[in-house]
Design a protein around this motif. Structure first.
Motif, short mmCIF file in Angstrom:
data_model
loop_
_atom_site.label_atom_id
_atom_site.label_comp_id
_atom_site.label_asym_id
_atom_site.label_seq_id
_atom_site.Cartn_x
_atom_site.Cartn_y
_atom_site.Cartn_z
N MET A 104 49.73 42.70 48.53
CA MET A 104 51.04 43.07 48.59
C MET A 104 52.15 42.06 48.67
SD MET A 104 50.82 46.87 50.54
CE MET A 104 52.26 47.48 49.94
N ALA A 105 52.94 41.97 48.04
CA ALA A 105 54.10 40.84 47.96
C ALA A 105 55.45 41.42 47.71
CB ALA A 105 53.75 39.83 46.75
N ARG A 106 56.45 40.49 48.24
CA ARG A 106 57.89 40.77 47.97
C ARG A 106 58.55 39.44 47.41
NH1 ARG A 106 61.97 43.94 52.24
NH2 ARG A 106 63.82 43.51 51.17
N GLY A 107 59.44 39.57 46.41
CA GLY A 107 60.13 38.32 46.17
C GLY A 107 60.92 38.64 45.24
N LYS A 108 61.75 37.45 44.64
CA LYS A 108 62.76 37.59 43.47
C LYS A 108 61.82 37.30 42.42
CE LYS A 108 66.21 37.96 46.25
NZ LYS A 108 67.16 39.53 46.01
N ALA A 109 62.38 37.66 41.04
CA ALA A 109 61.77 37.73 39.87
C ALA A 109 62.18 36.41 39.32
CB ALA A 109 62.30 38.91 38.90
N VAL A 110 61.27 35.71 38.86
CA VAL A 110 61.26 34.51 37.76
C VAL A 110 60.53 34.54 36.99
CG1 VAL A 110 60.94 31.89 37.96
CG2 VAL A 110 61.83 33.18 40.09
N PHE A 111 60.97 34.38 35.60
CA PHE A 111 60.32 34.17 34.46
C PHE A 111 59.61 33.02 34.38
CE2 PHE A 111 63.65 37.43 33.78
CZ PHE A 111 62.85 38.57 33.00
N HIS A 112 58.32 33.19 33.86
CA HIS A 112 57.33 32.15 33.94
C HIS A 112 57.83 31.03 33.00
CE1 HIS A 112 53.67 29.87 33.36
NE2 HIS A 112 53.62 30.20 32.02
N GLN A 113 57.88 31.54 31.55
CA GLN A 113 58.00 30.79 30.44
C GLN A 113 59.31 30.74 29.59
OE1 GLN A 113 54.29 29.87 28.31
NE2 GLN A 113 55.44 30.46 26.45
N PRO A 114 60.17 29.98 29.37
CA PRO A 114 61.21 30.11 28.34
C PRO A 114 60.45 29.87 26.95
CG PRO A 114 61.43 27.89 29.23
CD PRO A 114 60.31 28.70 30.01
N LYS A 115 60.56 30.78 26.05
CA LYS A 115 60.08 30.64 24.95
C LYS A 115 60.69 29.63 24.03
CE LYS A 115 57.58 31.86 21.01
NZ LYS A 115 56.13 31.59 21.09
N LEU A 149 55.24 31.21 45.91
CA LEU A 149 54.69 32.17 45.04
C LEU A 149 53.95 33.30 45.54
CD1 LEU A 149 54.13 33.05 41.97
CD2 LEU A 149 51.86 31.60 41.98
N LYS A 150 54.59 34.50 45.54
CA LYS A 150 53.93 35.45 46.49
C LYS A 150 53.20 36.51 45.42
CE LYS A 150 55.93 33.90 50.12
NZ LYS A 150 54.78 33.24 51.05
N GLY A 151 53.55 36.68 44.25
CA GLY A 151 52.83 37.69 43.41
C GLY A 151 53.21 37.41 41.92
N VAL A 152 52.51 38.27 41.14
CA VAL A 152 52.62 38.10 39.70
C VAL A 152 52.50 39.36 39.00
CG1 VAL A 152 51.33 37.07 37.56
CG2 VAL A 152 51.47 35.67 39.62
N VAL A 153 53.46 39.46 37.99
CA VAL A 153 53.42 40.75 37.35
C VAL A 153 53.29 40.37 35.74
CG1 VAL A 153 54.79 42.72 36.44
CG2 VAL A 153 55.19 41.73 38.90
N LEU A 154 52.37 41.06 34.92
CA LEU A 154 51.92 40.72 33.76
C LEU A 154 52.06 41.65 32.77
CD1 LEU A 154 48.42 38.88 34.20
CD2 LEU A 154 50.89 37.58 33.76
N GLN A 155 52.82 41.45 31.53
CA GLN A 155 52.71 42.54 30.60
C GLN A 155 51.44 42.77 29.98
OE1 GLN A 155 56.11 42.19 27.96
NE2 GLN A 155 55.08 42.88 26.33
N GLU A 156 50.72 41.84 30.05
CA GLU A 156 49.18 41.88 29.69
C GLU A 156 48.35 41.86 30.75
OE1 GLU A 156 48.65 39.23 26.38
OE2 GLU A 156 50.26 40.26 25.01
N GLY A 157 47.41 41.12 30.58
CA GLY A 157 46.25 41.14 31.62
C GLY A 157 44.95 41.91 31.59
N SER A 158 44.01 41.53 32.44
CA SER A 158 42.72 42.42 32.52
C SER A 158 41.85 42.00 33.88
CB SER A 158 41.86 42.09 31.28
OG SER A 158 41.31 41.01 31.05
N LEU A 159 41.11 42.84 33.89
CA LEU A 159 40.41 42.46 35.16
C LEU A 159 39.29 41.24 35.19
CD1 LEU A 159 39.15 46.28 36.20
CD2 LEU A 159 40.45 44.56 37.77
N THR A 160 38.88 40.93 33.97
CA THR A 160 38.10 39.67 33.62
C THR A 160 38.91 38.70 33.30
OG1 THR A 160 37.74 40.82 31.55
CG2 THR A 160 35.96 41.13 33.22
N ALA A 161 40.23 38.71 33.20
CA ALA A 161 41.10 37.58 32.64
C ALA A 161 40.83 36.29 33.51
CB ALA A 161 42.43 38.02 32.87
N HIS A 162 40.87 35.17 33.04
CA HIS A 162 40.79 34.24 33.79
C HIS A 162 41.74 33.94 34.62
CE1 HIS A 162 38.03 31.89 30.39
NE2 HIS A 162 37.52 33.07 31.01
N VAL A 163 43.07 34.15 34.35
CA VAL A 163 44.08 34.02 35.43
C VAL A 163 44.02 34.82 36.42
CG1 VAL A 163 45.61 35.76 34.29
CG2 VAL A 163 46.44 33.88 35.51
#
Length: 754
Positions: free
Chosen positions: A190-201, A352-366
Motif C-alpha cells: 500500500m502506498a500514498r503520494g502525489k500523482a506524477v506522469f511518467h512520460q511526456p509524449k 517513489l512509493k507506488g505505480v499505477v498503469l493503464q496496462e500491465g500484467s502479472l508476468t510483465a517485466h516491470v
C-alpha cells in the motif's frame, strides 16, 4: 508497385512533400494525395476518411463516386473503416465483403472492388482518420505495400493536424471529486503520494526528411547515448544479488543492442522519413504486433521494445526525458500507460512509493522489477491518464487492486490505518514462513510454487515453498530471439536443479503454440481462430518430435545423479502421454549408450486441463507417478469460456458446483489409485478456494510465491475434517451461492481467509 517498401514510400513521400509545400486548400491537397497514392500503387481506389464530430467522413477519394465525399460517414466501430479507427489496427482483406464488420454504402459505388487495405491515421495515440486502398482483383496487398501505406499515413497525420480539420485527441471532462478505481493486483503493498506522469509524449511534428544522411547520423548518435544510459542503469541497479529481475534487465539490454531494430529504423529513413518519424514508424509496427499477441510473456518482449523506442525518440528529439530526469520532489505515485523494465531504475526509490498503469500484467517485466524494488503496483486502470491530474493525491492498494484518486479526509485516514494493518499482516506471514503447512487436526498440506526462471529456484527460501510444482520451460523460448539449443536448455535446467537443492522440481515440457506463438517457430498454417484449443503444447511437441527430443535429452542430462520429475501439458487422451513418455525413454537410452550420467529416477506425470482426459483416467492413472490439474485452462474448457475474453472473466466461479464436483471425482480416482494429485493454477492460490479444495481431498498445491503466506495461514487455522464434512453437504445439495455459504462457514470456524 516498386520492389521495396522503402522505394515505394520514397516515391510517394517525394510527391507528398511537394503537395504539402504547395498552395491550395486542404481539400485540394487531399484530392491530389489520393490520386498520387493510387497511381504510385497501381490501385484503382484510394480514399481518406477524417474523424469529424465523432464520425469518419469520406473526405477525399480516387476511384469511388465523388458524390459520396462529405456524405458517407461511419461511426467508430462501424464498418471496416470504423473498426480500423476504433481498434487502431490494419485490415488487409482479399474479399472485403466477407468480413463480419463490412458495411455497404451504395452511394460510394464500392461494390465493384474486392480487395481492401486500411491503415489508421494516428495523432498523439488517438485516431484522426483512416487511409484505404481497394482493387477489383481478389488479393491481399503485399507486406511492402502495407508498409508503404503506413509511412504515408504518418505524413497524412501531420497534414491533417496542421489543417485542423480532424477531431484530434478526443477531450474528456476530468472529474474533480474522489474516485475509486478497480484494477489488477500486480505487486502487493500500500502506498500514498502525489500523482506524477511518467512520460511526456513526444509528438512527431516533421515527417519528411530533407537530408537522409543527416537523419541517419542523428539516429546513430541517439543509439549511442541510449545504450550508454542502459549500460549505466543495469550496472548500478541496487537490488542486491540474485533474482529474476537481473535476467530480465539483461534481456532488455540485449534489445537495446539489437541490430535488427536499428536496421528497420534505417530502412524507414531510407524511405524518406525524418529520424523521429522513422522511430515512430517502427514503433507503430511493434504496437500492431503487440495487439495480436495474447500470451503475456511474449507480449512483454514487445513492451520492452516500445519502452526503448520511447527512450530513443526522446533523445533524438532533444526533449527532457521522463519525470525521473526532473527529479521527484515529494512522495510520488507514478502514472503511466506502461513501463519498460529499466524505467523504474531512473527514479529515486526514497520518493517513489507506488505505480499505477493503464496496462500491465502479472508476468510483465516491470512487475517483476517493481517487486524486487518493493514498490506496489496496480494495473489495468482504464483511462487513468485522463482521470488523474498532475499533483492529485493518490492512494494505491496493491493488496486489493484498488486506486483512490483525490480521497477525502475520512477515506485517507481509513487507508492509513489499513496500511498499518497490512504491514502487520506481512510480518505475520513472514513469521510462519518456515513453519509447516499443517491443519489444526494434523493434515499435512504441501505448498510448492510455480516458476519459469532459474532465479525463481534461488528464491525458494524466501517464499518458504517446499519445491517447484510447475516449472514453465517455455519462458526460455519466449524471451529468446531464436530457438534455444539443447546446450542452453541443459544449462538452464541444471541451474534450476542446483538452486533447488534437495527440494523437488517438476518440469513441464513446452507449452507453446496457440496464443504463445513464437515467430521463429510458427508458420502461417499454424495460426488458428481459437488458439487456446488449437495446435499447441503436447500436440505441437509430438508433431515436431525433434523439438521435444532436444528438450528431453537436455532434461535427462541436467538431472544426472538425481530425481527428474517431468510432466506433459494438455494431454487429451492416454495415447498422447504414452507417446511422449516413449520419446523420453528413447532419449534416456541414447544418453545411456553414450555413457552419460542418468537420473537416479524419472517420475512421469501429466497436466489434466482437457476435460476429455477425465473420462479415461482409469486407463491413464496406472501409468502416472503424479497428476497435476491446471485449473485455469480446465475452467475455460469446462464452461466454453475463453479466459482472455474480458466479458467472461468474472462470470464462471471456481466455487461453482460443476467445477467442484468435477475436481472431486478426479481427486477420488487419483487417491484411490495411490497417485498424488496437485492443483497448479490460480484457484489454489486463493484462500477460500484452497479451503474448498482441501475439503474435497486435494492437499497438494503449486501456487505463486505471493500466495504462500495467505494460503499457509489459512491451512494452519483450518480443521480439515470439519471442512470435509461441510464440502460433502455443499456438493450433495449445493446452496444458491456456494461462495457466500463457504465464506460464512469459514468465519464461524475462525478460518484465516486473509
Amino acid at each position: 508497385m516498386p520492389e521495396s517498401a522503402a522505394t515505394a514510400a520514397r516515391d510517394i513521400l517525394t510527391g507528398l512533400h511537394d503537395i504539402m509545400a504547395g498552395r491550395g486548400s486542404t481539400q485540394a491537397k487531399l484530392d491530389r494525395v489520393v490520386d498520387l497514392i493510387a497511381e504510385s500503387m497501381a490501385s484503382e481506389v484510394c480514399s481518406i476518411y477524417v474523424l469529424r464530430d465523432g464520425a469518419l467522413e469520406l473526405y477525399a477519394t480516387h476511384g469511388l463516386n465523388k458524390e459520396a465525399v462529405h456524405v458517407t460517414r461511419l461511426g467508430l466501430g462501424e464498418g471496416l473503416v470504423g473498426t480500423i479507427a476504433e481498434e487502431g489496427r490494419i485490415l488487409n482483406l482479399d474479399e472485403a465483403s466477407s468480413h463480419p464488420q463490412y458495411a455497404y454504402r451504395p452511394e460510394t459505388g464500392e461494390e465493384d472492388f474486392h480487395s481492401f487495405a486500411g491503415i489508421p491515421i494516428v495523432r498523439r495515440e488517438e485516431p484522426i482518420g483512416v487511409l484505404t486502398v481497394q482493387h477489383e482483383d481478389t488479393r491481399k496487398y503485399l507486406d511492402v505495400e502495407i508498409e508503404a501505406l503506413q509511412t504515408v499515413a504518418m505524413v497524412l497525420s501531420e497534414l491533417l493536424a496542421n489543417a485542423g480539420i480532424a477531431d484530434g485527441t478526443r477531450g474528456r471532462n476530468r472529474e474533480t471529486g474522489a474516485q475509486r478505481l478497480a484494477g489488477l493486483k500486480l505487486v502487493t503493498g500500500m502506498a500514498r503520494g502525489k500523482a506524477v506522469f511518467h512520460q511526456p509524449k513526444v509528438t512527431v511534428e516533421h515527417t519528411v526528411a530533407e537530408d537522409t544522411e543527416a537523419e541517419r547520423a542523428r539516429v546513430y548518435a541517439a543509439f549511442r547515448k541510449m545504450r550508454e544510459q542502459i549500460d549505466h542503469m543495469t550496472r548500478d541497479a541496487e537490488f542486491g544479488v540474485g533474482g529474476e529481475h537481473e535476467e530480465i534487465l539483461e534481456t532488455y539490454k540485449m534489445f537495446a543492442y539489437d541490430e535488427g531494430w536499428s536496421r528497420r529504423i534505417n530502412e524507414a529513413i531510407d524511405s524518406g522519413l525524418t529520424a523521429e518519424a522513422a522511430i515512430e514508424r517502427v514503433q507503430q509496427r511493434t504496437r500492431a504486433r503487440m495487439r495480436d499477441i495474447d500470451d503475456p510473456l511474449l507480449a512483454e518482449r514487445m513492451h520492452d521494445l516500445e519502452d526503448l523506442s520511447n527512450r530513443l525518440l526522446r533523445i533524438v528529439a532533444g526533449r527532457v526525458g521522463t519525470a525521473a530526469q526532473t527529479g521527484l520532489q515529494e512522495d510520488t505515485i507514478l502514472i503511466a500507460r506502461n513501463l519498460g523494465p529499466a524505467e523504474l531504475l531512473d527514479y529515486d526509490r526514497r520518493r517513489l512509493k507506488g505505480v499505477v498503469l493503464q496496462e500491465g500484467s502479472l508476468t510483465a517485466h516491470v512487475t517483476i522489477v517493481a517487486r524486487a524494488m518493493g514498490v506496489p503496483v496496480v494495473g489495468r486502470i482504464e483511462d487513468i491518464r485522463h482521470i488523474v491530474a498532475e499533483g492529485d493525491t493518490i492512494l494505491v492498494d496493491g493488496d486489493q487492486g484498488i486506486v483512490i484518486v483525490r480521497p477525502g479526509r475520512g477515506i485517507a485516514a481509513t487507508f492509513d490505518q489499513r496500511m498499518a494493518t497490512s504491514q502487520k499482516r506481512r510480518e505475520e506471514y513472514a513469521a510462519i514462513r518456515d513453519k509447516k503447512a499443517e491443519t489444526r487436526d494434523g493434515t499435512r498440506v504441501t505448498l510448492m510454487v510455480n516458476a519459469g526462471l532459474a532465479d525463481d529456484a534461488a528464491m525458494l527460501d524466501a517464499s518458504g515453498a517446499e519445491g517447484i510444482g510447475l516449472f514453465r520451460t517455455e519462458f526460455q523460448f519466449l524471451v529468446a530471439a531464436t530457438l534455444p539449443g539443447r546446450e542452453s536448455q541443459l544449462k538452464l535446467y541444471r541451474e534450476v536443479l542446483d538452486a533447488a537443492g534437495d527440494r523437488p522440481v517438476v518440469f513441464r515440457t513446452l507449452d507453446i503454440g496457440g496464443d504463445k506463438a513464437l515467430p521463429y517457430l510458427m508458420d502461417e498454417k499454424d495460426e488458428a481462430e481459437n488458439p487456446a484449443m488449437g495446435w499447441r503444447a503436447l500436440r505441437l511437441s509430438l508433431d515436431r518430435a525433434a523439438l521435444m527430443k532436444a528438450q528431453a535429452r537436455a532434461l535427462v542430462e541436467a538431472a544426472g545423479g538425481r530425481t527428474l520429475k517431468v510432466m506433459f501439458p494438455m494431454v487429451s487422451e492416454p495415447w498422447e502421454f504414452e507417446e511422449a513418455r516413449a520419446l523420453f525413454e528413447e532419449q534416456v537410452e541414447w544418453c545411456h549408450s553414450r555413457k552419460r550420467m542418468l537420473p537416479t529416477r524419472i517420475e512421469y506425470g501429466c497436466m489434466l486441463e482437457v476435460p476429455s482426459l477425465a473420462e479415461t483416467l482409469d486407463i491413464l492413472l496406472p501409468q502416472l507417478d503424479f497428476l497435476s490439474i491446471g485449473t485455469n485452462d480446465l475452467t475455460q474448457f469446462l464452461f466454453a469460456a475463453d479466459r482472455a475474453e474480458p466479458r467472461l472473466a468474472e462470470r464462471y466461479d471456481w466455487l461453482s458446483p460443476a467445477i467442484l464436483r468435477f475436481l472431486k471425482r478426479i481427486a477420488d480416482q487419483a487417491n484411490e489409485a495411490g497417485v498424488p494429485v496437485r492443483i497448479c493454477g490460480e484457484m489454489g492460490g486463493r484462500p477460500l478456494e484452497a479451503m474448498a479444495l482441501i475439503g474435497i481431498g486435494i492437499e497438494n498445491f503449486s501456487i505463486t510465491p505471493a500466495a504462500m503466506g495467505p494460503i499457509k495461514a489459512m491451512v494452519r487455522s483450518l480443521d480439515a475434517e470439519k471442512v470435509r464434512k461441510k464440502m460433502r453437504k455443499v456438493l450433495a445439495k449445493p446452496p444458491r451461492d456456494v461462495r457466500r455459504s463457504l465464506t460464512d462457514w469459514a468465519k464461524r470456524q475462525k478460518v484465516d481467509l486473509g
